[in-house]
Design a protein around this motif. Structure first.
Motif, mmCIF file in Angstrom:
data_model
loop_
_atom_site.group_PDB
_atom_site.id
_atom_site.type_symbol
_atom_site.label_atom_id
_atom_site.label_comp_id
_atom_site.label_asym_id
_atom_site.label_seq_id
_atom_site.Cartn_x
_atom_site.Cartn_y
_atom_site.Cartn_z
ATOM 1 N N ALA A 172 54.810 86.940 -31.707
ATOM 2 C CA ALA A 172 55.687 88.263 -31.758
ATOM 3 C C ALA A 172 54.996 89.390 -31.293
ATOM 4 C CB ALA A 172 55.750 88.338 -33.441
ATOM 5 N N THR A 173 53.811 89.629 -31.408
ATOM 6 C CA THR A 173 52.916 90.686 -30.767
ATOM 7 C C THR A 173 52.981 90.655 -29.342
ATOM 8 O OG1 THR A 173 51.122 90.194 -32.337
ATOM 9 C CG2 THR A 173 50.613 91.557 -30.583
ATOM 10 N N ARG A 174 53.017 89.516 -28.612
ATOM 11 C CA ARG A 174 53.516 89.637 -27.310
ATOM 12 C C ARG A 174 54.740 90.101 -26.929
ATOM 13 N NH1 ARG A 174 52.919 84.140 -25.950
ATOM 14 N NH2 ARG A 174 50.445 84.124 -25.933
ATOM 15 N N ARG A 175 55.440 89.918 -27.873
ATOM 16 C CA ARG A 175 56.971 90.258 -27.275
ATOM 17 C C ARG A 175 57.141 91.630 -27.686
ATOM 18 N NH1 ARG A 175 58.705 85.927 -30.506
ATOM 19 N NH2 ARG A 175 59.051 87.314 -32.161
ATOM 20 N N LEU A 176 56.344 92.364 -28.457
ATOM 21 C CA LEU A 176 56.554 93.754 -28.752
ATOM 22 C C LEU A 176 55.926 94.590 -27.872
ATOM 23 C CD1 LEU A 176 55.721 93.718 -32.807
ATOM 24 C CD2 LEU A 176 58.044 94.378 -31.687
ATOM 25 N N ILE A 177 54.655 94.214 -27.205
ATOM 26 C CA ILE A 177 54.111 94.846 -26.324
ATOM 27 C C ILE A 177 54.497 94.879 -24.883
ATOM 28 C CG2 ILE A 177 51.875 95.079 -27.760
ATOM 29 C CD1 ILE A 177 50.434 93.207 -26.095
ATOM 30 N N GLN A 178 54.810 93.387 -24.517
ATOM 31 C CA GLN A 178 55.711 92.987 -23.434
ATOM 32 C C GLN A 178 54.290 93.359 -22.288
ATOM 33 O OE1 GLN A 178 59.367 94.965 -22.530
ATOM 34 N NE2 GLN A 178 60.164 94.137 -24.628
ATOM 35 N N VAL A 179 53.528 92.536 -22.267
ATOM 36 C CA VAL A 179 52.357 92.536 -21.228
ATOM 37 C C VAL A 179 52.968 91.949 -20.060
ATOM 38 C CG1 VAL A 179 50.091 91.741 -20.638
ATOM 39 C CG2 VAL A 179 50.593 92.345 -22.985
ATOM 40 N N ASN A 180 52.863 93.091 -18.907
ATOM 41 C CA ASN A 180 53.424 92.611 -17.499
ATOM 42 C C ASN A 180 52.192 92.369 -16.400
ATOM 43 O OD1 ASN A 180 56.091 92.606 -18.561
ATOM 44 N ND2 ASN A 180 56.060 94.733 -18.614
ATOM 45 N N ASN A 181 51.029 92.809 -16.698
ATOM 46 C CA ASN A 181 49.946 92.795 -15.655
ATOM 47 C C ASN A 181 48.821 92.435 -16.508
ATOM 48 O OD1 ASN A 181 48.643 95.312 -16.401
ATOM 49 N ND2 ASN A 181 50.611 96.037 -15.931
ATOM 50 N N ASP A 182 47.640 92.042 -15.416
ATOM 51 C CA ASP A 182 46.467 91.395 -15.981
ATOM 52 C C ASP A 182 45.739 92.609 -16.587
ATOM 53 O OD1 ASP A 182 46.942 89.071 -15.094
ATOM 54 O OD2 ASP A 182 45.456 88.705 -13.519
ATOM 55 N N ASN A 183 45.651 93.813 -16.343
ATOM 56 C CA ASN A 183 44.850 94.802 -17.139
ATOM 57 C C ASN A 183 45.392 95.171 -18.295
ATOM 58 O OD1 ASN A 183 43.241 95.618 -14.833
ATOM 59 N ND2 ASN A 183 44.883 97.168 -13.992
ATOM 60 N N ASP A 184 46.787 94.734 -18.474
ATOM 61 C CA ASP A 184 47.040 95.026 -19.957
ATOM 62 C C ASP A 184 46.928 93.950 -20.868
ATOM 63 O OD1 ASP A 184 48.178 97.509 -19.261
ATOM 64 O OD2 ASP A 184 50.527 97.092 -19.251
ATOM 65 N N ARG A 185 46.991 92.751 -20.132
ATOM 66 C CA ARG A 185 46.488 91.531 -21.025
ATOM 67 C C ARG A 185 45.176 91.385 -21.334
ATOM 68 N NH1 ARG A 185 49.597 87.441 -21.508
ATOM 69 N NH2 ARG A 185 51.050 88.150 -19.906
ATOM 70 N N LEU A 186 44.100 92.095 -20.277
ATOM 71 C CA LEU A 186 42.635 91.912 -20.463
ATOM 72 C C LEU A 186 42.573 92.910 -22.023
ATOM 73 C CD1 LEU A 186 41.094 92.213 -17.086
ATOM 74 C CD2 LEU A 186 40.593 90.553 -18.865
ATOM 75 N N ALA A 187 43.333 94.140 -22.217
ATOM 76 C CA ALA A 187 43.045 95.069 -23.137
ATOM 77 C C ALA A 187 43.586 94.165 -24.535
ATOM 78 C CB ALA A 187 44.042 96.216 -23.045
ATOM 79 N N PHE A 188 44.674 93.353 -24.148
ATOM 80 C CA PHE A 188 45.401 92.325 -25.294
ATOM 81 C C PHE A 188 44.030 91.532 -25.903
ATOM 82 C CE2 PHE A 188 48.601 89.326 -26.822
ATOM 83 C CZ PHE A 188 48.323 89.477 -28.163
ATOM 84 N N LEU A 189 43.131 90.824 -24.839
ATOM 85 C CA LEU A 189 42.282 89.704 -24.938
ATOM 86 C C LEU A 189 41.114 90.529 -25.866
ATOM 87 C CD1 LEU A 189 42.398 87.938 -21.492
ATOM 88 C CD2 LEU A 189 42.582 86.970 -23.863
ATOM 89 N N ARG A 190 40.964 91.559 -25.324
ATOM 90 C CA ARG A 190 39.652 92.462 -26.046
ATOM 91 C C ARG A 190 40.193 92.652 -27.521
ATOM 92 N NH1 ARG A 190 40.029 95.747 -21.214
ATOM 93 N NH2 ARG A 190 38.391 95.015 -19.833
ATOM 94 N N PHE A 191 41.249 93.027 -27.910
ATOM 95 C CA PHE A 191 41.683 93.154 -29.122
ATOM 96 C C PHE A 191 41.655 92.035 -30.056
ATOM 97 C CE2 PHE A 191 45.031 92.954 -32.354
ATOM 98 C CZ PHE A 191 44.913 93.912 -33.100
ATOM 99 N N LEU A 192 42.103 90.678 -29.451
ATOM 100 C CA LEU A 192 42.129 89.528 -29.916
ATOM 101 C C LEU A 192 40.700 88.936 -30.162
ATOM 102 C CD1 LEU A 192 45.074 87.719 -28.076
ATOM 103 C CD2 LEU A 192 45.059 88.263 -30.398
ATOM 104 N N ALA A 193 39.711 89.264 -29.397
ATOM 105 C CA ALA A 193 38.430 88.888 -29.500
ATOM 106 C C ALA A 193 37.670 89.627 -30.432
ATOM 107 C CB ALA A 193 37.771 89.020 -28.121
ATOM 108 N N ARG A 194 37.932 90.954 -30.604
ATOM 109 C CA ARG A 194 37.393 91.683 -31.751
ATOM 110 C C ARG A 194 37.890 91.081 -32.926
ATOM 111 N NH1 ARG A 194 38.828 95.988 -28.094
ATOM 112 N NH2 ARG A 194 36.605 96.752 -27.249
ATOM 113 N N LYS A 195 39.074 90.736 -33.286
ATOM 114 C CA LYS A 195 39.499 90.091 -34.274
ATOM 115 C C LYS A 195 39.142 88.804 -34.738
ATOM 116 C CE LYS A 195 42.805 93.260 -35.673
ATOM 117 N NZ LYS A 195 42.602 93.901 -37.083
ATOM 118 N N GLY A 196 38.406 88.187 -33.519
ATOM 119 C CA GLY A 196 37.629 86.857 -33.819
ATOM 120 C C GLY A 196 38.896 85.910 -33.854
ATOM 121 N N LYS A 197 39.707 85.997 -32.802
ATOM 122 C CA LYS A 197 40.863 84.890 -32.901
ATOM 123 C C LYS A 197 40.749 84.285 -31.401
ATOM 124 C CE LYS A 197 43.090 86.541 -36.233
ATOM 125 N NZ LYS A 197 43.424 85.912 -37.456
ATOM 126 N N GLY A 198 39.736 83.316 -31.577
ATOM 127 C CA GLY A 198 39.319 82.426 -30.336
ATOM 128 C C GLY A 198 40.354 81.736 -29.729
#
Length: 391
Positions: free
Chosen positions: A156-182
């Motif tokens: 659902a988060t992926r659909r809402l933010i609509q990541v379209n490139n690697d730079n944005d996905r890296l920002a999403f990855l950093r967020f998930l990592a800070r949340k401990g969502k390995g």
């Protein structure tokens, strides 16, 4: 000349009014220059601070009429209207702000947040995404909003933010990592178009490690830097020591400045190197000089093996290897104190059993008890061949 002087004095009054929250000064500025939108804006600022929102709305309406192309004035008017409970009026003002500055992030961000509060989620995230496209600093906030609204649902988060490139996905990855969502981090890495760089991988490892998702951090780390000896990184000190390591591997404490640590190529048990520690003064027995976090299984027996050699070691708090739970810091076991002086390498070990919820342990080199703090210590210690085995 008089008009210029009047305008100058009015602007002085507006600055004073805003700085000192003076409504009389703001009123006087408006009387001096009734056609100056800045005077009405200053009056609205003071009125809003005084929680007189209806009067502030009137001043801002005048200001926008005087300068209709100012997006910031429209945003201030919209915020004031929302404060008064007039969401429709607020949205109309924000719409005008977007018309004035259609390619700027802040107008879309403000309107998107209002739409979000109004429950118009599709329109809201269209605006919020546009803001993040215009200004990348809004991207982490966009992800945070989407994550909270979706209840932490990855798809659902992926659909809402609509990541379209690697730079944005890296920002999403950093967020998930800070949340401990390995697990989610691993899944998202699979959607990257280009391979994950070593620098970005190490960053994600550090973020997961800080969030105490040790398993996921370890899995990412070992793909490019596999540990030897049962999960111990650099157990033989063949690789350089790094003092700023934020995850796995040896961490050298900067608080123990009196100890000199260096890789030694002349004295070693196996391989080509060992770690030499020269003590020349004092150390804090409560602070680890050297430590490393190691991923383990819960409710499992282990043996930590290592070898030590010493020369003229004199101290009231001899060095000891402690093993503790990485999350609770509960002590699981400790080694015997290091001998004072031995001419040959001595094998030592620590047997311990992990707790039911243990995911990682920390091994620490520090002093064992001392009658003084800091504790006097002199001499040389060499360490080599750290390894961990299941029992």
């Amino acid at each position: 000349m008089q008009a210029a002087a009047r305008t100058g004095f009015s602007r002085l009054l507006t600055r004073y009014a805003v700085a000192f929250n003076s409504l009389p000064a703001a009123d006087q500025a408006v009387q001096l220059t009734p056609s100056d939108p800045e005077a009405h804006r200053a009056r609205a600022t003071v009125l809003n601070r005084l929680r007189r929102s209806a009067e502030a709305e009137a001043s801002l309406t005048t200001a926008t009429n005087l300068r209709p192309g100012d997006d910031l004035l429209w945003l201030e008017l919209g915020s004031t209207k929302e404060e008064l409970g007039d969401n429709a009026g607020a949205l109309a003002a924000f719409d005008q702000a977007v018309r004035c500055a259609p390619y700027y992030a802040h107008t879309h961000w403000q309107r998107g947040n209002l739409l979000l509060r109004m429950g118009r989620y599709d329109e809201a995230f269209a605006d919020l995404r546009q803001a993040a496209v215009s200004n990348k600093k809004f991207l982490p906030n966009l992800v945070d909003l989407a994550w909270g609204l979706s209840g932490g649902d990855l798809e659902a988060t992926r659909r809402l933010i609509q990541v379209n490139n690697d730079n944005d996905r890296l920002a999403f990855l950093r967020f998930l990592a800070r949340k401990g969502k390995g697990a989610d981090v691993v899944e998202e890495i699979g959607h990257l178009k280009a391979p994950l760089s070593l620098e970005n991988r190490e960053e994600l490892v550090g973020l997961l490690f800080a969030a105490r998702d040790y398993y996921a951090a370890f899995e990412l780390k070992k793909e490019v830097s596999p540990p030897a000896d049962g999960g111990v990184f650099n157990g033989g000190f063949e690789d350089p020591l790094t003092t700023n390591n934020a995850s796995f591997g040896w961490i050298v404490s900067s608080a123990q400045a009196k100890a000199n640590l260096a890789v030694d190529v002349s004295e070693k048990l196996t391989g080509g190197k060992s770690l030499r520690i020269i003590f020349d003064g004092e150390w804090n027995p409560g602070v680890p000089l050297l430590s490393q976090t190691i991923v383990v299984e819960g409710e499992r027996g282990y043996r930590l093996d290592f070898s030590v050699k010493t020369k003229d070691l004199v101290t009231g708090g001899p060095p000891v290897i402690y093993v503790s739970d990485a999350v609770t810091n509960q002590l699981l076991a400790k080694s015997d104190p290091f001998p004072q002086s031995i001419d040959s390498w001595q094998a030592m070990h620590v047997d311990f059993k992990t707790l039911a919820g243990t995911k990682a342990i920390v091994i620490r080199l520090q002093g064992q008890g001392c009658t003084s703090d800091p504790c006097p210590i002199f001499g040389v210690v060499w360490l080599d061949d750290f390894s961990l085995q299941k029992l």
